[in-house]
Design an enzyme around this catalytic site. Structure first.
Site, short mmCIF file in Angstrom:
data_model
loop_
_atom_site.label_atom_id
_atom_site.label_comp_id
_atom_site.label_asym_id
_atom_site.label_seq_id
_atom_site.Cartn_x
_atom_site.Cartn_y
_atom_site.Cartn_z
CE1 TYR A 1 -9.23 10.37 -8.29
CE2 TYR A 1 -11.16 12.08 -9.26
CZ TYR A 1 -10.08 11.15 -9.06
OH TYR A 1 -9.60 10.91 -9.63
CE LYS B 1 -6.17 11.52 -8.40
NZ LYS B 1 -4.91 10.84 -8.87
CB ALA C 1 -1.00 4.55 -6.15
CG ASN D 1 -14.32 10.96 -18.65
OD1 ASN D 1 -14.04 12.45 -19.02
ND2 ASN D 1 -15.76 10.03 -17.86
N GLY E 1 -23.42 14.77 -8.23
CA GLY E 1 -22.01 15.80 -8.28
C GLY E 1 -21.52 15.82 -9.11
CG ASP F 1 -2.49 1.06 1.28
OD1 ASP F 1 -1.59 2.80 0.63
OD2 ASP F 1 -3.15 0.79 2.39
CB SER G 1 -8.58 12.86 -12.36
OG SER G 1 -10.14 13.54 -12.12
CB VAL H 1 -19.07 5.32 -18.80
CG1 VAL H 1 -18.67 6.17 -19.61
CG2 VAL H 1 -20.83 4.93 -19.32
C1 UD2 Z 1 -14.32 11.20 -14.54
C2 UD2 Z 1 -13.23 9.88 -13.77
C3 UD2 Z 1 -13.75 10.30 -12.35
C4 UD2 Z 1 -13.28 11.50 -11.72
C5 UD2 Z 1 -13.83 12.85 -12.80
C6 UD2 Z 1 -13.60 14.16 -12.85
C7 UD2 Z 1 -13.71 7.53 -14.76
C8 UD2 Z 1 -13.88 6.52 -14.79
N1 UD2 Z 1 -13.88 8.78 -13.75
O1 UD2 Z 1 -15.27 10.32 -14.19
O2 UD2 Z 1 -12.72 9.39 -11.62
O3 UD2 Z 1 -11.50 11.76 -11.96
O4 UD2 Z 1 -14.12 11.92 -14.39
O5 UD2 Z 1 -15.05 14.64 -13.73
O6 UD2 Z 1 -12.59 7.94 -15.50
N2 UD2 Z 1 -22.35 6.22 -16.50
C9 UD2 Z 1 -23.55 5.52 -16.80
N3 UD2 Z 1 -23.81 4.26 -16.41
C10 UD2 Z 1 -22.42 3.37 -16.13
C11 UD2 Z 1 -21.69 4.31 -15.19
C12 UD2 Z 1 -21.82 6.09 -16.21
O7 UD2 Z 1 -24.57 6.91 -16.98
O8 UD2 Z 1 -22.86 2.66 -15.54
C13 UD2 Z 1 -22.49 7.70 -16.96
C14 UD2 Z 1 -21.99 8.48 -15.63
O9 UD2 Z 1 -23.12 8.93 -14.69
C15 UD2 Z 1 -21.45 9.96 -16.30
C16 UD2 Z 1 -20.63 9.23 -17.75
O10 UD2 Z 1 -21.38 7.50 -17.54
O11 UD2 Z 1 -22.08 10.95 -17.01
C17 UD2 Z 1 -19.01 8.93 -17.67
O12 UD2 Z 1 -19.09 8.44 -16.64
P1 UD2 Z 1 -17.67 8.04 -15.40
O13 UD2 Z 1 -18.46 6.84 -14.44
O14 UD2 Z 1 -17.23 6.66 -16.60
O15 UD2 Z 1 -17.07 8.39 -15.67
P2 UD2 Z 1 -17.04 10.33 -15.08
O16 UD2 Z 1 -16.96 11.29 -16.21
O17 UD2 Z 1 -18.16 10.51 -14.28
#
Ligand code: UD2
Length: 313
Positions: free
Chosen positions: A145, A149, A76, A174, A273, A53, A121, A189
């Site tokens: 988070y 960052k 990490a 993303n 959020g 860790d 991020s 996603v």
């Molecule tokens: C990304 C980063 C996060 C943070 C953020 C900053 C990833 C995995 N996460 O979150 O760490 O840096 O950006 O803004 O890269 N969605 C659905 N269904 C699902 C999953 C997601 O509709 O089962 C939607 C979600 O609500 C969002 C979009 O897809 O509107 C992208 O979601 P995400 O979790 O891949 O990435 P994000 O941008 O929320």
């Protein structure tokens, strides 16, 4: 040259490890396997893997003294905004304190590093309306988070300036591609969409799908990281993205076409959020001669084909 990659068994970290080994680096990985997996890097016999860790400060201090890496890539992290709201103290320890402590040890033992790269991020930009996000755009980190960052970025840059350390920060947008772990509801996603397409499970769409993101294929991310290393960039923050804004509806449509399948889509309330619109300016990367090799359709096709091959083998 020796590189330490924290989070090196994870999604982006393992691709970076591939590239570093192929470029002739001696590679040391520290990963607690909370999201990563040894299978992501076990094809390299010559690397040193510590299952540990990054919050284990005694261990990290000893590791620096023993391994004396030339390059440190700090990947990490607990990368879930939602998790950071549930467990702010635990995520703070990983996303902030562990990085700070490592910087402090580097300073104290005067380790002559060539680069310390911290992965931040797009979350730091928050939900402000200005688009595209430039590195000097206003920031509005709201979740633990994002605050961690951003605060860590500031320490990484200040340590660079104050103690003459070659530090640099990147802001990932993303990122998608092979080895992204779909197991958490807060996984990327595209990893969740891939999983739903493979298993014919329904996909839950949060909100109306008009939210936009800047999706970047992991190979382009590694290329960008490598350019930052090659150009010895220091004391800067750099966006890593594709520079293209795509709606969630748009990417779902494209992915269904590529996979030749229709998804069953369940609708749910928009997540708390949530950022509505996100796209990066990649001018700084472009000045390092960065050009994307993986436009969205090409990257998604490669990802999908890889997943199908994987399932067959
Ligand atoms: C990304 C980063 C996060 C943070 C953020 C900053 C990833 C995995 N996460 O979150 O760490 O840096 O950006 O803004 O890269 N969605 C659905 N269904 C699902 C999953 C997601 O509709 O089962 C939607 C979600 O609500 C969002 C979009 O897809 O509107 C992208 O979601 P995400 O979790 O891949 O990435 P994000 O941008 O929320």
């Amino acid at each position: 040259m020796k590189a330490l990659v924290t989070g090196g068994a994870g999604f982006i970290g393992s691709h970076l490890v591939d590239h570093l080994v192929e470029s002739g680096f001696e590679v040391v990985v520290v990963d607690d396997l909370s999201m990563g997996a040894i299978s992501n890097i076990k094809h390299w016999e010559q690397i040193t893997i510590y299952v540990a860790d990054v919050c284990d400060d005694k261990f990290m201090q000893q590791l620096l003294a023993d391994e004396r890496p030339d390059y440190i890539y700090f990947l990490a992290a607990i990368a879930s905004v939602a998790d950071s709201i549930e467990r702010p103290a635990e995520t703070h320890a990983v996303n902030h304190t562990a990085v700070f402590n490592l910087l402090e040890h580097i300073r104290q033992i005067r380790l002559p590093i060539k680069q310390f790269l911290f992965t931040s991020s797009a979350a730091v930009y928050g939900n402000l309306p200005e688009l595209p996000k430039r590195e000097d755009s206003r920031v509005a980190p709201v979740s633990p988070y994002a605050i961690d960052k951003y605060a860590t970025e500031r320490f990484v840059l200040a340590y660079g300036e104050l103690y003459d350390l070659p530090t640099v920060c990147v802001r990932f947008f993303n990122v998608y591609g092979p080895r992204q772990n779909p197991s958490s509801p807060y996984s990327g996603v595209l990893s969740i969409l891939t999983d739903c397409l493979k298993t014919q499970r329904p996909f839950t769409l949060f909100g109306d799908g008009t939210q936009t993101r800047d999706f970047v294929y992991v190979s382009d991310v590694i290329k960008a990281l490598w350019l930052i290393t090659e150009h010895q960039v220091q004391h800067e923050v750099i966006n890593i993205a594709n520079g293209l804004e795509t709606s969630l509806n748009g990417i779902i449509q494209m992915y269904q076409e590529i996979a030749g399948q229709q998804l069953e889509i369940k609708r749910a309330e928009q997540r708390g959020g949530e950022v509505d619109h996100s796209v990066a300016s990649i001018g700084k990367l472009a000045r390092l001669n960065y050009e994307s090799e993986w436009p969205l359709r090409r990257g998604l096709t490669k990802y999908w084909e890889g997943e199908c091959e994987h399932a067959r083998s």
